[in-house]
Scaffold this motif. Structure first.
Motif, PDB file in Angstrom:
ATOM      1  N   ASP A  68      -1.459 -11.526 -10.624  1.00  0.00           N
ATOM      2  CA  ASP A  68      -0.271 -11.143 -11.013  1.00  0.00           C
ATOM      3  C   ASP A  68       1.283 -12.288 -10.510  1.00  0.00           C
ATOM      4  OD1 ASP A  68       0.841  -9.551 -11.063  1.00  0.00           O
ATOM      5  OD2 ASP A  68       0.767  -8.455 -12.781  1.00  0.00           O
ATOM      6  N   ARG A  69       2.780 -12.443 -11.082  1.00  0.00           N
ATOM      7  CA  ARG A  69       2.824 -12.529 -10.361  1.00  0.00           C
ATOM      8  C   ARG A  69       4.072 -11.003  -8.949  1.00  0.00           C
ATOM      9  NH1 ARG A  69       7.186 -16.578  -9.951  1.00  0.00           N
ATOM     10  NH2 ARG A  69       9.603 -15.785  -8.763  1.00  0.00           N
ATOM     11  N   PHE A  70       3.697 -10.090 -10.243  1.00  0.00           N
ATOM     12  CA  PHE A  70       4.452  -9.057  -9.502  1.00  0.00           C
ATOM     13  C   PHE A  70       3.398  -8.198  -8.721  1.00  0.00           C
ATOM     14  CE2 PHE A  70       3.034  -3.902  -9.379  1.00  0.00           C
ATOM     15  CZ  PHE A  70       4.413  -3.622  -9.174  1.00  0.00           C
ATOM     16  N   TRP A  71       2.038  -8.633  -7.870  1.00  0.00           N
ATOM     17  CA  TRP A  71       1.012  -7.895  -7.522  1.00  0.00           C
ATOM     18  C   TRP A  71       1.614  -8.983  -6.052  1.00  0.00           C
ATOM     19  CZ3 TRP A  71       0.430  -3.653  -6.928  1.00  0.00           C
ATOM     20  CH2 TRP A  71       0.090  -2.221  -7.850  1.00  0.00           C
ATOM     21  N   LEU A  72       1.610 -10.049  -6.524  1.00  0.00           N
ATOM     22  CA  LEU A  72       1.670 -11.230  -5.169  1.00  0.00           C
ATOM     23  C   LEU A  72       2.931 -11.178  -4.869  1.00  0.00           C
ATOM     24  CD1 LEU A  72       0.566 -14.609  -7.138  1.00  0.00           C
ATOM     25  CD2 LEU A  72      -0.428 -13.704  -5.537  1.00  0.00           C
ATOM     26  N   GLN A  73       4.121 -10.415  -4.956  1.00  0.00           N
ATOM     27  CA  GLN A  73       5.452 -10.458  -4.944  1.00  0.00           C
ATOM     28  C   GLN A  73       5.453  -9.334  -4.332  1.00  0.00           C
ATOM     29  OE1 GLN A  73       8.827  -9.145  -7.570  1.00  0.00           O
ATOM     30  NE2 GLN A  73      10.156 -10.263  -6.097  1.00  0.00           N
ATOM     31  N   ALA A  74       4.158  -8.405  -4.362  1.00  0.00           N
ATOM     32  CA  ALA A  74       4.465  -7.158  -3.634  1.00  0.00           C
ATOM     33  C   ALA A  74       3.601  -7.585  -2.393  1.00  0.00           C
ATOM     34  CB  ALA A  74       4.064  -6.230  -4.503  1.00  0.00           C
ATOM     35  N   GLY A  75       2.206  -8.330  -2.394  1.00  0.00           N
ATOM     36  CA  GLY A  75       1.589  -8.475  -1.034  1.00  0.00           C
ATOM     37  C   GLY A  75       2.525  -9.100  -0.176  1.00  0.00           C
ATOM     38  N   ALA A 324       2.529  -1.254   7.148  1.00  0.00           N
ATOM     39  CA  ALA A 324       3.170  -1.938   6.387  1.00  0.00           C
ATOM     40  C   ALA A 324       2.691  -1.554   5.301  1.00  0.00           C
ATOM     41  CB  ALA A 324       3.200  -3.562   7.640  1.00  0.00           C
ATOM     42  N   VAL A 325       0.826  -1.736   5.677  1.00  0.00           N
ATOM     43  CA  VAL A 325       0.943  -2.449   3.928  1.00  0.00           C
ATOM     44  C   VAL A 325       1.161  -1.408   2.829  1.00  0.00           C
ATOM     45  CG1 VAL A 325      -1.549  -2.186   2.597  1.00  0.00           C
ATOM     46  CG2 VAL A 325      -0.495  -3.612   4.223  1.00  0.00           C
ATOM     47  N   PHE A 326       0.807   0.207   4.223  1.00  0.00           N
ATOM     48  CA  PHE A 326       1.269   1.718   3.690  1.00  0.00           C
ATOM     49  C   PHE A 326       2.391   2.094   2.474  1.00  0.00           C
ATOM     50  CE2 PHE A 326       1.910   6.130   3.792  1.00  0.00           C
ATOM     51  CZ  PHE A 326       0.896   6.871   2.847  1.00  0.00           C
ATOM     52  N   VAL A 327       2.356   1.250   3.809  1.00  0.00           N
ATOM     53  CA  VAL A 327       4.597   2.448   3.392  1.00  0.00           C
ATOM     54  C   VAL A 327       5.207   1.270   1.974  1.00  0.00           C
ATOM     55  CG1 VAL A 327       7.086   1.908   4.147  1.00  0.00           C
ATOM     56  CG2 VAL A 327       5.249   3.184   5.220  1.00  0.00           C
ATOM     57  N   THR A 328       4.557  -0.576   2.568  1.00  0.00           N
ATOM     58  CA  THR A 328       5.738  -1.123   1.553  1.00  0.00           C
ATOM     59  C   THR A 328       5.319  -1.192  -0.094  1.00  0.00           C
ATOM     60  OG1 THR A 328       5.591  -2.664   2.967  1.00  0.00           O
ATOM     61  CG2 THR A 328       5.505  -3.590   0.535  1.00  0.00           C
ATOM     62  N   LEU A 329       3.165  -1.356   0.100  1.00  0.00           N
ATOM     63  CA  LEU A 329       2.468  -0.953  -1.377  1.00  0.00           C
ATOM     64  C   LEU A 329       2.908   0.213  -2.294  1.00  0.00           C
ATOM     65  CD1 LEU A 329      -0.065  -2.773  -0.785  1.00  0.00           C
ATOM     66  CD2 LEU A 329       1.958  -3.964  -1.609  1.00  0.00           C
ATOM     67  N   LEU A 330       3.054   0.967  -1.906  1.00  0.00           N
ATOM     68  CA  LEU A 330       2.945   2.828  -1.964  1.00  0.00           C
ATOM     69  C   LEU A 330       4.698   2.697  -3.087  1.00  0.00           C
ATOM     70  CD1 LEU A 330       1.494   5.386  -2.193  1.00  0.00           C
ATOM     71  CD2 LEU A 330       4.207   6.282  -0.842  1.00  0.00           C
ATOM     72  N   PRO A 331       4.959   2.413  -2.721  1.00  0.00           N
ATOM     73  CA  PRO A 331       6.012   2.431  -3.863  1.00  0.00           C
ATOM     74  C   PRO A 331       5.959   1.550  -4.924  1.00  0.00           C
ATOM     75  CG  PRO A 331       7.311   1.535  -2.248  1.00  0.00           C
ATOM     76  CD  PRO A 331       5.851   1.938  -1.533  1.00  0.00           C
ATOM     77  N   GLN A 332       5.476   0.071  -4.755  1.00  0.00           N
ATOM     78  CA  GLN A 332       5.137  -0.810  -6.390  1.00  0.00           C
ATOM     79  C   GLN A 332       4.347  -0.589  -6.911  1.00  0.00           C
ATOM     80  OE1 GLN A 332       6.735  -3.797  -5.717  1.00  0.00           O
ATOM     81  NE2 GLN A 332       8.476  -3.161  -4.518  1.00  0.00           N
ATOM     82  N   ILE A 333       3.505   0.833  -6.162  1.00  0.00           N
ATOM     83  CA  ILE A 333       2.200   1.269  -7.017  1.00  0.00           C
ATOM     84  C   ILE A 333       2.893   2.618  -8.173  1.00  0.00           C
ATOM     85  CG2 ILE A 333       0.075   2.800  -6.922  1.00  0.00           C
ATOM     86  CD1 ILE A 333      -0.836   0.969  -4.577  1.00  0.00           C
ATOM     87  N   LEU A 334       3.858   2.891  -7.053  1.00  0.00           N
ATOM     88  CA  LEU A 334       4.359   4.193  -7.618  1.00  0.00           C
ATOM     89  C   LEU A 334       4.888   3.376  -9.043  1.00  0.00           C
ATOM     90  CD1 LEU A 334       4.930   6.866  -5.090  1.00  0.00           C
ATOM     91  CD2 LEU A 334       3.064   6.529  -6.882  1.00  0.00           C
ATOM     92  N   THR A 335       5.784   2.059  -9.243  1.00  0.00           N
ATOM     93  CA  THR A 335       6.579   1.714  -9.901  1.00  0.00           C
ATOM     94  C   THR A 335       5.668   1.225 -10.911  1.00  0.00           C
ATOM     95  OG1 THR A 335       8.661   1.512  -8.352  1.00  0.00           O
ATOM     96  CG2 THR A 335       8.406   0.359 -10.571  1.00  0.00           C
TER      97      THR A 335
END
Length: 392
Positions: A68-75, A324-335
């Motif tokens: 969905d759009r959320f995960w595409l934006q996170a990627g 970069a993947v670790f640091v960027t996706l971690l707050p997205q997953i927590l949110t």
């Protein structure tokens, strides 16, 4: 008598010659066998790496059809961060130059694109350039900003360079907040959509093979292309003569100068290249957010980029991407999953906000890696690969 003596004499000699020849043949055979085993040890990891990259590429190409759009934006945020982290790793990981001003060059790229591609005659300054020219100009502006600072970067090192680059962040924040005609001030300015080859990267649907693509899907593939090109170029730089010169400067700058490496010029050049990587990352971030805000390009973002290259692995392209993947996706997953996680909740509800928790985890990861895994996460993956190979 003589015949038997001759036969007796010839027999052992012939036997000796035969045994010598067979010994030489066995030695040659063993050497050949060792060479084959060595080649066998080298080829499977390369093939495995190629298969892994191919499988990952196919997976990334297919993800927009299922996410969905959320995960595409996170990627996409992870892709932009990976581009910027590769540039910082060229400077800090490969050359040993500490930089705390990477977020300043991301801001130059993001706002540079907005000014160059913005509409003319509006409340905010815009030149109305075509999309591809605006992207190129924004990257060039970031490189020019790095070039203006490069004489300082060529002569300072260590904490002195880090403090000097930190000043860029504060200067940049002052300009972004007060140059209202260019930046829009505190509230920022909207980002013009990119138009390239007849495709506009906005929410208007573009149908390909009966499949509708909106802004995130279209930007996803553009981000993949940009990341692949940037990673391939940086990998070539690190493996060729420039990379060896940068590593020599990092390990022993005096010895590198004695060997003929122009230390100041190489430092200045890699600083400009790192700034251009950051500028391109800033453009992609602006296109994803669709709104540039000065507060985002502060000291916190600069520290996050340092965390990326330390966690992933200094001096490695794959390490920069992994961090970069670790640091960027971690707050997205927590949110996304804050309601199901202990101690994590929305701001103001009594728990720890996802952004704060992610920074705590960054800090813990950095301490653990510095103490137990200096090579970063990519070194851990390499160790596991060697262990499996030895067991086989």
């Amino acid at each position: 008598m003589s015949e038997s003596t001759t036969a007796a004499t010839t027999g052992p000699a012939g036997t000796a010659k035969t045994s010598g020849a067979s010994g030489a043949g066995s030695a040659t055979g063993s050497a050949t066998g060792r060479g084959r085993r060595a080649r066998a040890r080298v080829r499977p990891p390369r093939r495995a790496a190629a298969y892994t990259v191919a499988a990952a590429g196919l997976l990334l190409l297919a993800l927009p059809f299922y996410l969905d759009r959320f995960w595409l934006q996170a990627g996409l945020l992870a892709m932009a961060a990976a581009i910027g982290a590769i540039g910082l790793n060229l400077l800090t990981g490969a050359t040993g130059q500490l930089s705390l001003g990477h977020s300043f060059f991301l801001a130059v790229g993001a706002y540079g694109y907005c000014v160059l591609a913005g509409d003319t005659g509006g409340e905010l300054t815009g030149l109305g350039l075509p999309g591809w020219l605006a992207v190129t100009g924004a990257v060039a502006l970031a490189g020019a900003a790095g070039g203006l600072f490069s004489p300082i970067a060529g002569r300072l090192r260590g904490a002195y360079l880090g403090i000097a680059t930190l000043a860029l962040v504060f200067v940049g924040q002052h300009v972004l907040l007060n140059a209202h005609d260019l930046t829009g001030g505190y509230n920022g300015r909207p980002v013009p959509p990119l138009s390239l080859l007849g495709v506009t990267f906005d929410d208007t649907e573009t149908v390909v093979a009966a499949v509708p693509f909106q802004s995130m899907e279209k930007l996803w593939y553009a981000g993949l292309v940009l990341l692949a090109v940037c990673a391939f170029f940086a990998h070539g730089v690190l493996r060729d003569r420039p990379g060896r010169a940068l590593n020599a400067i990092r390990d022993h700058r005096i010895a590198a100068g004695v060997m003929g490496v122009p230390v100041a010029r190489q430092r200045a050049g890699v600083f400009v290249l790192s700034s251009m990587y950051a500028g391109l990352a800033g453009v992609l971030l602006a296109l994803v957010f669709q709104q540039t805000v000065p507060e985002y390009f502060g000291i916190v973002l600069a520290l996050e980029y340092l965390a990326m290259i330390v966690i992933g692995g200094l001096g490695s392209v794959s390490g920069a991407v992994t961090g970069a993947v670790f640091v960027t996706l971690l707050p997205q997953i927590l949110t996304r999953y804050s309601e199901a996680l202990p101690l994590v909740s929305a701001p103001g509800t009594g728990g720890v906000a996802p952004g704060e928790m992610s920074r705590y985890l960054y800090g813990a990861a950095i301490v653990a890696i510095v103490l137990f895994l200096p090579g970063g996460l990519v070194r851990l993956a390499a160790r596991r690969g060697h262990t499996k190979k030895d067991e086989a």
